[in-house]
Design a protein around this motif. Sequence first.
Motif, PDB file in Angstrom:
ATOM      1  N   PRO A  32     -24.966   0.292  -5.919  1.00 46.37           N
ATOM      2  CA  PRO A  32     -23.836   1.188  -5.648  1.00 46.37           C
ATOM      3  C   PRO A  32     -22.625   0.463  -5.053  1.00 46.37           C
ATOM      4  N   THR A  33     -22.852  -0.655  -4.397  1.00 45.94           N
ATOM      5  CA  THR A  33     -21.753  -1.392  -3.769  1.00 45.94           C
ATOM      6  C   THR A  33     -21.266  -2.557  -4.623  1.00 45.94           C
ATOM      7  N   SER A  34     -21.724  -2.658  -5.860  1.00 47.70           N
ATOM      8  CA  SER A  34     -21.344  -3.772  -6.728  1.00 47.70           C
ATOM      9  C   SER A  34     -19.884  -3.677  -7.144  1.00 47.70           C
ATOM     10  N   LYS A  35     -19.268  -4.857  -7.338  1.00 45.32           N
ATOM     11  CA  LYS A  35     -17.912  -4.939  -7.874  1.00 45.32           C
ATOM     12  C   LYS A  35     -17.963  -5.791  -9.138  1.00 45.32           C
ATOM     13  N   PHE A  36     -17.415  -5.256 -10.222  1.00 43.17           N
ATOM     14  CA  PHE A  36     -17.295  -5.973 -11.482  1.00 43.17           C
ATOM     15  C   PHE A  36     -15.911  -6.588 -11.496  1.00 43.17           C
ATOM     16  N   ILE A  37     -15.842  -7.906 -11.607  1.00 39.33           N
ATOM     17  CA  ILE A  37     -14.579  -8.633 -11.524  1.00 39.33           C
ATOM     18  C   ILE A  37     -14.280  -9.259 -12.878  1.00 39.33           C
ATOM     19  N   THR A  38     -13.103  -8.993 -13.401  1.00 40.85           N
ATOM     20  CA  THR A  38     -12.678  -9.623 -14.645  1.00 40.85           C
ATOM     21  C   THR A  38     -11.418 -10.428 -14.362  1.00 40.85           C
ATOM     22  N   LYS A  62     -11.722 -20.677  -9.968  1.00 41.82           N
ATOM     23  CA  LYS A  62     -12.263 -20.716  -8.601  1.00 41.82           C
ATOM     24  C   LYS A  62     -11.351 -19.963  -7.636  1.00 41.82           C
ATOM     25  N   LYS A  63     -10.045 -20.218  -7.696  1.00 46.87           N
ATOM     26  CA  LYS A  63      -9.092 -19.549  -6.811  1.00 46.87           C
ATOM     27  C   LYS A  63      -9.093 -18.037  -7.025  1.00 46.87           C
ATOM     28  N   CYS A  64      -9.101 -17.605  -8.272  1.00 46.58           N
ATOM     29  CA  CYS A  64      -9.092 -16.168  -8.571  1.00 46.58           C
ATOM     30  C   CYS A  64     -10.366 -15.488  -8.093  1.00 46.58           C
ATOM     31  N   LEU A  65     -11.498 -16.125  -8.334  1.00 47.90           N
ATOM     32  CA  LEU A  65     -12.758 -15.544  -7.877  1.00 47.90           C
ATOM     33  C   LEU A  65     -12.792 -15.448  -6.359  1.00 47.90           C
ATOM     34  N   GLU A  66     -12.356 -16.502  -5.686  1.00 54.43           N
ATOM     35  CA  GLU A  66     -12.331 -16.474  -4.222  1.00 54.43           C
ATOM     36  C   GLU A  66     -11.440 -15.343  -3.717  1.00 54.43           C
ATOM     37  N   ALA A  67     -10.299 -15.122  -4.358  1.00 49.99           N
ATOM     38  CA  ALA A  67      -9.390 -14.045  -3.958  1.00 49.99           C
ATOM     39  C   ALA A  67     -10.033 -12.671  -4.118  1.00 49.99           C
ATOM     40  N   ALA A  68     -11.000 -12.562  -5.025  1.00 55.11           N
ATOM     41  CA  ALA A  68     -11.705 -11.297  -5.258  1.00 55.11           C
ATOM     42  C   ALA A  68     -13.008 -11.212  -4.469  1.00 55.11           C
ATOM     43  N   GLY A  69     -13.278 -12.203  -3.619  1.00 55.49           N
ATOM     44  CA  GLY A  69     -14.504 -12.194  -2.822  1.00 55.49           C
ATOM     45  C   GLY A  69     -15.726 -12.655  -3.592  1.00 55.49           C
ATOM     46  N   PRO A  72     -18.014 -18.938  -8.398  1.00 57.56           N
ATOM     47  CA  PRO A  72     -18.549 -19.195  -9.734  1.00 57.56           C
ATOM     48  C   PRO A  72     -20.032 -18.818  -9.871  1.00 57.56           C
ATOM     49  N   ARG A  73     -20.767 -18.781  -8.786  1.00 57.98           N
ATOM     50  CA  ARG A  73     -22.182 -18.382  -8.847  1.00 57.98           C
ATOM     51  C   ARG A  73     -22.334 -16.924  -9.272  1.00 57.98           C
ATOM     52  N   ASP A  74     -21.278 -16.135  -9.128  1.00 57.32           N
ATOM     53  CA  ASP A  74     -21.318 -14.710  -9.467  1.00 57.32           C
ATOM     54  C   ASP A  74     -20.905 -14.411 -10.906  1.00 57.32           C
ATOM     55  N   ILE A  75     -20.544 -15.435 -11.677  1.00 58.81           N
ATOM     56  CA  ILE A  75     -20.098 -15.238 -13.053  1.00 58.81           C
ATOM     57  C   ILE A  75     -21.258 -14.747 -13.921  1.00 58.81           C
ATOM     58  N   VAL A  76     -20.972 -13.742 -14.743  1.00 60.32           N
ATOM     59  CA  VAL A  76     -21.987 -13.215 -15.657  1.00 60.32           C
ATOM     60  C   VAL A  76     -21.662 -13.485 -17.124  1.00 60.32           C
ATOM     61  N   HIS A  77     -20.401 -13.827 -17.448  1.00 64.36           N
ATOM     62  CA  HIS A  77     -20.051 -14.173 -18.827  1.00 64.36           C
ATOM     63  C   HIS A  77     -18.764 -14.985 -18.856  1.00 64.36           C
ATOM     64  N   VAL A 137      -9.801 -20.155 -20.414  1.00 64.40           N
ATOM     65  CA  VAL A 137     -11.143 -19.682 -20.096  1.00 64.40           C
ATOM     66  C   VAL A 137     -11.038 -18.314 -19.428  1.00 64.40           C
ATOM     67  N   GLU A 138     -11.917 -17.414 -19.824  1.00 60.99           N
ATOM     68  CA  GLU A 138     -11.966 -16.054 -19.304  1.00 60.99           C
ATOM     69  C   GLU A 138     -13.355 -15.828 -18.719  1.00 60.99           C
ATOM     70  N   VAL A 139     -13.432 -15.268 -17.510  1.00 59.30           N
ATOM     71  CA  VAL A 139     -14.741 -15.023 -16.909  1.00 59.30           C
ATOM     72  C   VAL A 139     -14.854 -13.603 -16.394  1.00 59.30           C
ATOM     73  N   TRP A 140     -16.096 -13.135 -16.362  1.00 57.39           N
ATOM     74  CA  TRP A 140     -16.474 -11.882 -15.732  1.00 57.39           C
ATOM     75  C   TRP A 140     -17.465 -12.232 -14.643  1.00 57.39           C
ATOM     76  N   ALA A 141     -17.400 -11.519 -13.538  1.00 53.41           N
ATOM     77  CA  ALA A 141     -18.325 -11.750 -12.424  1.00 53.41           C
ATOM     78  C   ALA A 141     -18.716 -10.418 -11.800  1.00 53.41           C
ATOM     79  N   ILE A 142     -19.824 -10.427 -11.091  1.00 50.57           N
ATOM     80  CA  ILE A 142     -20.280  -9.257 -10.332  1.00 50.57           C
ATOM     81  C   ILE A 142     -20.679  -9.722  -8.946  1.00 50.57           C
ATOM     82  N   VAL A 143     -20.190  -9.002  -7.935  1.00 47.03           N
ATOM     83  CA  VAL A 143     -20.612  -9.258  -6.555  1.00 47.03           C
ATOM     84  C   VAL A 143     -21.107  -7.945  -5.965  1.00 47.03           C
ATOM     85  N   HIS A 144     -21.933  -8.073  -4.968  1.00 51.03           N
ATOM     86  CA  HIS A 144     -22.493  -6.911  -4.285  1.00 51.03           C
ATOM     87  C   HIS A 144     -21.936  -6.864  -2.871  1.00 51.03           C
ATOM     88  N   GLY A 145     -21.333  -5.734  -2.518  1.00 48.81           N
ATOM     89  CA  GLY A 145     -20.687  -5.622  -1.225  1.00 48.81           C
ATOM     90  C   GLY A 145     -21.507  -4.944  -0.177  1.00 48.81           C
TER      91      GLY A 145
END
Length: 145
Positions: A32-38, A62-69, A72-77, A137-145
């Motif tokens: 329920p607390t997951s964030k999908f980051i594109t 790396k910079k964009c992912l860090e800004a979204a919390g 790269p370990r959170d990348i799913v595609h 390069v385009e990435v999608w990531a998911i983090v759990h808050g």
Amino acid sequence: MSNDNKPQAFNPPGVHEPPPSYKHVCITPILPTSKFITLAGQTGDYKASWIEQVKGAYENVKKCLEAAGASPRDIVHVRHYIVNDSGDADLNKEHVVERGWAPLWIEFMDQHGNGHKPPDTVLGVASLALKGLLYEVEVWAIVHG
């Protein structure tokens, strides 16, 4: 499979072994607390060399992912866009998957993603947004808050 909430990439039995830059499947728990980051496609400086463009794109990821919390370990595609005609005859002799970006991606993911190799797609394209851009390069990531 690990019980943590990070994406878990793997190769299923009966599917060919891919190059070392990715795995075929990635399972990520959705909470329920997951964030999908594109991220929008990331590039390096279009005036830079091929390799510097690739490195710059990864640094921007790396910079964009860090800004979204995320990291790269959170990348799913991942999607790699590589211009077919690089303007370099020697580089153009290589298939887009063999132009030197993959070892840099592996190094990036080893250093910043704990060796995680999410599924990816590699596309040879006619052009990118700006003349002179050779890699995106385009990435999608998911983090759990």
